[in-house]
Design a protein around this motif. Sequence first.
Motif, short mmCIF file in Angstrom:
data_model
loop_
_atom_site.label_atom_id
_atom_site.label_comp_id
_atom_site.label_asym_id
_atom_site.label_seq_id
_atom_site.Cartn_x
_atom_site.Cartn_y
_atom_site.Cartn_z
N MET A 164 44.59 41.45 39.21
CA MET A 164 44.12 42.49 38.29
C MET A 164 42.81 43.11 38.77
O MET A 164 42.66 44.33 38.80
N PHE A 165 41.86 42.26 39.13
CA PHE A 165 40.53 42.75 39.51
C PHE A 165 40.59 43.62 40.76
O PHE A 165 40.15 44.77 40.77
N GLU A 166 41.16 43.07 41.82
CA GLU A 166 41.24 43.82 43.07
C GLU A 166 42.10 45.09 42.91
O GLU A 166 41.76 46.16 43.40
N GLY A 167 43.21 44.95 42.17
CA GLY A 167 44.10 46.10 41.97
C GLY A 167 43.43 47.20 41.18
O GLY A 167 43.56 48.39 41.51
N MET A 168 42.67 46.83 40.14
CA MET A 168 42.02 47.84 39.32
C MET A 168 40.81 48.44 40.01
O MET A 168 40.53 49.64 39.87
N ALA A 169 40.09 47.63 40.79
CA ALA A 169 38.96 48.16 41.56
C ALA A 169 39.46 49.19 42.56
O ALA A 169 38.85 50.26 42.74
N SER A 170 40.57 48.90 43.21
CA SER A 170 41.16 49.85 44.16
C SER A 170 41.57 51.14 43.46
O SER A 170 41.37 52.24 43.97
N TYR A 171 42.12 50.99 42.26
CA TYR A 171 42.57 52.13 41.45
C TYR A 171 41.39 53.04 41.09
O TYR A 171 41.46 54.26 41.23
N VAL A 172 40.29 52.43 40.63
CA VAL A 172 39.12 53.20 40.22
C VAL A 172 38.46 53.88 41.43
O VAL A 172 38.03 55.04 41.36
N LEU A 173 38.39 53.17 42.54
CA LEU A 173 37.68 53.68 43.72
C LEU A 173 38.45 54.74 44.49
O LEU A 173 37.89 55.40 45.37
N ALA B 106 44.16 48.49 32.09
CA ALA B 106 44.21 47.59 33.25
C ALA B 106 45.54 46.84 33.27
O ALA B 106 46.20 46.73 34.31
N ASP B 107 45.93 46.31 32.12
CA ASP B 107 47.22 45.60 32.03
C ASP B 107 48.38 46.50 32.46
O ASP B 107 49.24 46.09 33.24
N LYS B 108 48.40 47.72 31.93
CA LYS B 108 49.54 48.61 32.21
C LYS B 108 49.52 49.12 33.65
O LYS B 108 50.57 49.23 34.30
N THR B 109 48.33 49.41 34.16
CA THR B 109 48.22 49.88 35.55
C THR B 109 48.67 48.80 36.52
O THR B 109 49.44 49.07 37.46
N ILE B 110 48.22 47.57 36.30
CA ILE B 110 48.60 46.48 37.21
C ILE B 110 50.06 46.11 37.01
O ILE B 110 50.74 45.66 37.94
N PHE C 8 41.25 39.17 31.01
CA PHE C 8 42.02 40.06 30.14
C PHE C 8 41.58 41.50 30.41
O PHE C 8 40.63 41.75 31.15
N ASP C 9 42.27 42.43 29.79
CA ASP C 9 42.05 43.85 30.05
C ASP C 9 40.58 44.25 29.92
O ASP C 9 40.03 44.92 30.80
N ASP C 10 39.92 43.86 28.83
CA ASP C 10 38.52 44.25 28.63
C ASP C 10 37.64 43.79 29.79
O ASP C 10 36.76 44.53 30.25
N GLN D 87 38.35 45.91 32.89
CA GLN D 87 37.79 47.26 32.75
C GLN D 87 36.31 47.27 33.10
O GLN D 87 35.82 48.19 33.76
N GLY D 88 35.60 46.23 32.67
CA GLY D 88 34.17 46.15 32.97
C GLY D 88 33.91 45.84 34.43
O GLY D 88 33.15 46.53 35.10
N GLN D 89 34.56 44.80 34.96
CA GLN D 89 34.28 44.38 36.33
C GLN D 89 34.72 45.40 37.38
O GLN D 89 34.11 45.50 38.44
N SER D 90 35.76 46.16 37.07
CA SER D 90 36.29 47.11 38.06
C SER D 90 35.45 48.39 38.16
O SER D 90 35.69 49.22 39.04
N GLY D 91 34.48 48.55 37.26
CA GLY D 91 33.67 49.75 37.27
C GLY D 91 34.17 50.83 36.33
O GLY D 91 33.49 51.84 36.11
N LEU D 92 35.35 50.64 35.75
CA LEU D 92 35.93 51.67 34.89
C LEU D 92 35.06 51.94 33.67
O LEU D 92 34.78 53.10 33.33
N ALA D 93 34.60 50.89 33.00
CA ALA D 93 33.80 51.06 31.78
C ALA D 93 32.48 51.79 32.07
O ALA D 93 31.97 52.54 31.24
#
Length: 396
Positions: A201-210, A169-173, A140-142, A145-151
Amino acid sequence: MISDLPLSGLKIIDLTNIIMGPYTTQLLGDLGADVIKVEDIKGDMTRSIGIQKSPDMASMYLGVNRNKRSITLDLKQNISKKVLWKLIKRSDVLIHNMRPQKINRLGFTPTKVKKKNKKIIFVGLYGYGKLGAYTGQPAFDDIIQGQSGLASLYKIGKKEPLFVPSVIADKTIGLLASTALLSAYIKVLRKGEGSCVEISMFEGMASYVLLEHQYGQMFSPSKGTAGYPRLLSKNRKPYRTKDGYICILPYTDKQWLNFFEIIDRKDLKNDKRFSNIKERSKDINLLYKLIKESVKEKTNQQLCKVLKKNDIPHGVVNTLENLQKDKHLKKVNFFRKIRHPTEGNLVSPDTGIKINSMSLPIRKHQPSLGENSTEILEEIGYSSDEIKKILNINKK
């Protein structure tokens, strides 16, 4: 109203729930697609999240499910599976956010779906991509957020990691998924061939943060640490003014020179530390502190007037409550008032998209659970007796 929306005629079977998937399909529905929301007999979980006037019609659900139709199908029942197969044959897209093992158990694997309809676009929204250490785990979003490095980006000094107070994370993905889906649709139009699209979600959000925070680790071997210093500066924040808060970001050389003039620090205009963006980046904390000190005795109105005159990016910090009073949003009619058949008057924010200077219309209200079951079953050829049987099996 726009008479011919870009996705008019595109038929989407939407098996998603909560936020990520429904946001994806709402965007496509806004653009003209015929979105059929397939729900089990309990309905989308968001039907019970938030303020509600009627059962199963909570505010969270209402915010992400306009321009759709709803049919209830218990996909553990063979008769309901047959209905879904009929829909698949007549549709352009099947999108779901179940874990891979669940969709496979139901029998709707990408291979089987493509066998029924070679032009269909099969879209799977997953927490984690295939063949990874976390594949198949719930997400889920929380968690993302943690695993992707965002938090962790909030961890400045001794502060603890923090979640962004939004389902970011939900909205970005969801945005990423809509882009990928539309790319696959272009392929169908060009080549007449469907695709299997997988979004993680994980790979997409990690790419987004990085994108900006990979920084020195962009290189191999590394030329520095990860993390974009300007964004991690302890002084990068909304600045306190005499009557509120304001965001200010001089960015170009000219904007900084103008800002130095405004705060009566002409001496800084010839300071080599601030002569260009590369040099300014080295002392960004000092510059942000300078902004902080220079605005605290002025009102937002005073600051906005002089910053606008000098073309310096700025904006007053809005609360959620006063967004509806924002003069720009009021002028562009951002908050649209609609009349819902069961929920009465609703306020629906615009999308930010305009086509030929016109906003995307709200063509269909947010459906009650199974509201459109009968008409959808009629469209795919079921008789009145067959429809009664299907509806009885799929009652809540």
